[in-house]
Design an enzyme around this catalytic site. Structure first.
Site, short mmCIF file in Angstrom:
data_model
loop_
_atom_site.label_atom_id
_atom_site.label_comp_id
_atom_site.label_asym_id
_atom_site.label_seq_id
_atom_site.Cartn_x
_atom_site.Cartn_y
_atom_site.Cartn_z
CD GLU A 79 -11.44 -6.98 -3.10
OE1 GLU A 79 -11.63 -5.84 -3.59
OE2 GLU A 79 -10.41 -7.28 -2.46
CD GLU A 152 -11.70 -5.67 -12.54
OE1 GLU A 152 -11.05 -5.29 -11.54
OE2 GLU A 152 -12.21 -4.89 -13.36
#
Length: 1001
Positions: A79, A152
């Site tokens: 995501e 991330e």
């Protein structure tokens, strides 16, 4: 012949085709004045739901079933990484870049246990398609390169000679798994669903996240982010055909149907109950004896069975919905714990739904006692019957909340999606959820046959062996052991690395730093222009309600009425809102810290006429809520002082107007805090709620601590809403003797008698015309019953003396991450520099802090905020692995904004962000309340419009000049950090010349 008259989409019927789409159904949703369209994209199998109505706040979402097979956090990391650039938009961070180039009212992405969703809302058509273009390309064609994965997700870096883990999701989940409620929620899923995907932590377990490979990430995307596994959703007044054409041309025509193999099977049911225990980290300075949580959890109905889901939702309200509900009362009255356990209630998000109830802040030995209380109460209800009034009250609450349109915490279009999405993703029928009349008809038929809910208690709970007795156990060594495990793991990894591999880690870190520092061409991204922003602000005007000659009773009531009433005629879907404010500035200084608890307990403690059980049931039976709230605001009138007031609000279906006013009358004039047992229970529940907010709202609490000595308003806000409120309640709840409780009860009575007098009220009514006419005499009577007359003397500054020290503090708590805040004074909204400071706050966040604190530092978020109401400028970080380096970033922020190392496009984008916040729409009820509160603090619509018009004329040169005026080293900077004691002491060693003064929360 079809009789539908959807003026947004004329002529569309079930069975029609729109290009490669087939319309499977068109259904009128009269309850929400909308039309429902269900479609399928035939070549790929992509599903699409569209809800058409007159709402200008249009919503889009694309969601995928994401079914992890481990706890690496692959769905969560995907995501994040999907939003780091795509095929058409190869910029480093298109998601955060679009926050700057849009007038969106909402942009985000969610990862749940078995789905991932990318939603946004906006009122601007051009913006809608700009955002959809970026979102679609990000989801289906992301650049999942290795550096973005490392940034991330997780990566190894060298900190001096030591190897360390870094990564945004890694640090986010370290923070999340510091919180007892997060640990409990994840652990419950692991306990109840041992055979399905829910046993895994979809967010990622910090200990497991580093095992995820880049190859696994890309493979997960290929399988899960495919049109055949997609669920599209659009909402609002834009034409459906345009949406479908856009999605087909951009995405769907490039794919063929596959079988994504993402069906989630039902969890096989057990034939006997289990007892489980899971640990959570507790700080070494806290007493662990009463820090256990105990609950019982059952696996229940299939999410697709809408009738059963409705029935269990009603059962939840019957059993737990208010303080008079029998199961809640039995648990709280046991005094084994302070409040209901985290996770208590019915959860209908997974394929198999589940129900939880229990207590927190209990001793380990209380587990069996709590289990016995739960089953004894359930058996008693099943055998002796449920009071029909409880059933009627539960049905009323469901009806009310289906009817009410709100935008909290999400825009209404997104709230509707979240309401039915769980069932939809698993093959359920969204229409059955949105149109619940058929299920209510079925329910009434079943109720007429006999003891329906009593039988459901037997089947769902008493005779259901698929349950766990769950214990959450404090472990004061858990964080230390985890730190040691990580240290040992990293030492082992390092010992096995060759010099070439160590060099590769250094090169990757340098490459990532270079990527984060590099400038980029954002011109590929779509954007709005200043010309796309309306110069006006949304104004909610008061209504001059003319009483007709036949309304003699209303006319007589108002002729003797000394309180001016602000009237707002609004389309509120058959709901009436009563809003009022009582000035709190006249309260004695020693009473002020008690006001938030007074508001919390006011409608929960009973009255002179009724006990709290009767009162709670009455409120639920006839209203959507009645209660008090605290507000510390700044006056824009002549005095410009702090203006504290207590909001007294109520809302109800129009048919219940008389009943609601009777309830409010009784609360206002017969409030009573003499039930000391109840008072003690509420104090402990209130304390538990305050303690649980520390890790969730650490950034807000740190900002409040840093800001508290700059103004009376900020000092009062900290007293009412911050760490000092928790400390006040901790002090009160230590050694709670009857004498202490009696004195406290007297203080609360004193507060009420000081607030609810004479014309210390300002009043507003919100609703449709007929309801306003009917409510006028009731409002007049309600406040005309005051026994004394004053001159509104409560609307004045409180008796608070500011501290003379600018804080530089560290506050310790149980947390694996930090929350770092810094604050300083500037100017208020009516100053010519105020719009510029608003823009600077957005520029610093997007151009500097996001890069330095999130991308480089690995924190979940870094931000700056300017509050035009009081002129305070604040920096903050959320779930931050650092303290000292973050404070250094704040110190360097001024140099950046003064440097002019940005262009006019950056200024424009910041203006868009500020205007997006200004123009964010509210439903009719909340919009009128905000207008009423602005009237109280003398903030005019002309001032708001002037502020916005100034925004639209700002230039880069003006930004630099204002930055030079306020961002200088001589300005007093307050600092507050919330973290673990170990991290705070380590930070102080690095800041020996200017250390933080340390406190314990």
């Amino acid at each position: 012949m079809n009789t539908f008259t959807d003026h947004n989409n004329p002529g569309l019927n079930s069975g029609d085709r729109i290009g490669d789409y087939c319309i499977k159904r068109v259904v009128e949703l009269k309850e929400i004045s909308s039309f429902f369209y269900e479609l399928e994209h035939t070549p790929t199998g992509a599903r699409h739901v569209h809800i058409s109505n007159d709402d200008k706040e249009n919503t889009f979402s694309v969601a995928f079933k994401t079914v992890p097979s481990d706890s690496t956090g692959v769905a969560h990391i995907l995501e994040h990484t999907a939003l780091c650039g795509s095929e058409k938009f190869p910029v480093r961070d298109p998601f955060f870049s679009m926050l700057k180039r849009s007038l969106s009212t909402f942009m985000n992405a969610f990862t749940a246990s078995d789905w991932t969703m990318y939603p946004f809302s906006t009122q601007n058509k051009k913006d809608f398609y700009n955002l959809m273009d970026v979102y679609l390309d990000a989801a289906f064609f992301p650049n999942l390169n290795m550096l973005n994965f490392k940034q991330e997700g997780h990566r190894l870096e060298l900190d001096g000679e030591e190897l360390v883990y870094k990564g945004v999701v890694y640090n986010e989940m370290k923070g999340a798994m510091s919180s007892p409620d997060q640990v409990l929620g994840r652990s419950l899923l692991n306990a109840l669903y041992p055979s399905t995907t829910y046993r895994h932590n979809s967010g990622g377990e910090p200990a497991v996240i580093p095992t995820l490979t880049h190859e696994q990430l890309t493979a997960f995307h290929k399988q899960h982010y495919h049109p055949s596994n997609s669920f599209f959703y659009t909402y609002g007044n834009l034409p459906l055909k345009d949406h479908l054409s856009f999605i087909h041309d951009k995405i769907l025509k490039k794919f063929e149907r596959i079988d994504p193999k993402t069906d989630v099977p039902s969890q096989p049911r057990w034939d006997r109950a289990k007892v489980v225990s899971y640990p959570y980290p507790l700080g070494p300075n806290e007493d662990p004896v009463k820090k256990y949580q105990v609950c019982v959890a059952w696996l229940l109905a299939d999410i697709k069975d809408t009738f059963e889901v409705l029935v269990i939702s009603l059962l939840e309200h019957i059993l737990l919905g208010n303080s008079g509900s029998p199961l809640r009362k039995a648990l709280i009255d046991s005094e084994l714990g302070t409040a209901l356990s985290d996770g208590t209630g019915f959860d209908a998000d997974n394929r198999d739904t589940y129900f939880v109830c229990g207590l927190k802040d209990v001793e380990e030995s209380a587990a069996e006692k709590i289990e016995k209380i739960i089953f004894d109460e359930l058996k008693n209800l099943a055998d002796k019957g449920i009071d029909p009034k409880l059933i009627a009250s539960a049905i009323h609450q469901v009806e009310f909340h289906h009817k009410e349109i709100t935008n909290t915490p999400y825009p209404y279009g997104i709230k509707l999606l979240l309401f039915f999405s769980g069932s939809w993703f698993h093959g359920g029928d969204p229409v059955r959820i949105l149109r619940f009349d058929d299920d209510f008809k079925h329910l009434n038929e079943e109720l007429a046959k006999g003891p329906f809910f009593e039988n459901r208690i037997k089947t769902c709970f008493l005779n259901n062996p698929h349950r766990v007795l769950f214990k959450l156990t404090p472990d004061q060594l858990m964080e230390q052991k985890e730190n040691e495990r990580v240290r040992t793991e990293l030492e082992h990894i390092k010992s096995g690395l060759s010099p070439a591999e160590l060099q590769k880690i250094k090169q990757d870190a340098e490459a990532l730093a270079k990527l984060q520092e590099s400038g980029e061409d954002l011109s590929k991204l779509p954007t709005l222009e200043i010309e796309d922003i309306p110069p006006s602000v949304h104004i909610v005007k008061e209504t001059d309600l003319k009483l007709e000659s036949g309304d003699s009773e209303a006319g007589e009531a108002t002729s003797n009425f000394q309180f001016p009433i602000s009237i707002y005629q609004q389309p509120t879907s058959g709901i009436f809102y009563f809003d009022s404010a009582a000035g709190a500035g006249g309260l004695r200084k020693e009473m002020l810290p008690l006001v938030p608890f007074f508001c919390y307990a006011f409608s929960k403690v009973g009255t002179a006429r009724r006990d709290y059980i009767e009162m709670a049931r009455l409120i639920d039976a006839y209203t959507g809520g009645v209660g008090l709230s605290v507000h510390a605001r700044n006056n824009f009138g002549e005095t410009r002082d702090c203006l504290p007031f207590i909001g007294f609000t109520g809302k109800c279906l129009v048919r219940n107007l008389d009943k609601m006013f009777d309830i409010m009358q009784e609360l206002l004039y017969e409030f009573n805090f003499s039930d000391l047992t109840r008072l003690k229970s509420l104090l402990l529940q209130y304390r538990a709620g305050l303690e649980s907010m520390i890790v969730h709202n650490g950034h807000g609490l740190a900002i409040s601590l840093a800001s508290r000595n700059f103004s009376v308003t900020r000092a009062l806000s900290e007293t009412w809403n911050g760490v000092h409120q928790l400390q006040t309640i901790k002090k009160i709840t230590t050694d709670l003797t009857d004498d202490k409780l009696k004195a406290f009860s007297d203080d609360l009575m004193s507060i009420g008698k000081s607030l609810f007098i004479g014309n210390n009220f300002k009043v507003a009514m919100v609703g449709e015309q007929g309801a306003l006419y009917d409510a006028m005499p009731l409002t007049s009577k309600l406040l005309a019953d005051s026994r004394q007359q004053t001159s509104g003397m409560g609307f004045l500054p409180p008796a608070i003396t500011l501290g003379d020290q600018i804080p530089r503090e560290g506050w310790s708590t149980s947390s694996a991450v930090s929350f770092v805040a810094q604050a300083f004074e500037t100017v208020r909204m009516d100053h010519e520099d105020s719009p510029v400071l608003s823009v600077i706050s957005k520029m610093l966040r997007s151009l500097f802090l996001h890069r330095e604190i999130r991308e480089k530092g690995g924190a979940y978020g870094g931000f700056s905020m300017y509050n035009p109401e009081d002129g305070l400028f604040c920096f903050g970080s959320y779930r931050d692995p650092h303290i000292v380096s973050t404070l250094n970033v704040y110190d360097n922020a001024g140099d950046f904004i003064k440097s002019g190392n940005y262009d006019s496009e950056d200024v424009k984008e910041a203006i868009l962000q500020v205007c997006s916040e200004i123009d964010k729409p509210d439903p009719p009820g909340p919009a009128a309340r905000k207008a009423f509160y602005r009237k109280i603090i003398s903030l005019s619509d002309e001032a708001r419009e002037h502020f916005k018009k100034q925004l639209l004329t700002l230039t880069r040169d003006r930004v630099i000049k204002v930055a030079e005026r306020y961002f200088d080293s001589s300005r007093k900077q307050a600092v507050a950090v919330i973290s673990s004691e170990e991290k705070l002491k380590a930070a102080n060693e690095k800041m020996a010349d200017n250390p933080l003064k340390l406190y314990r929360i």
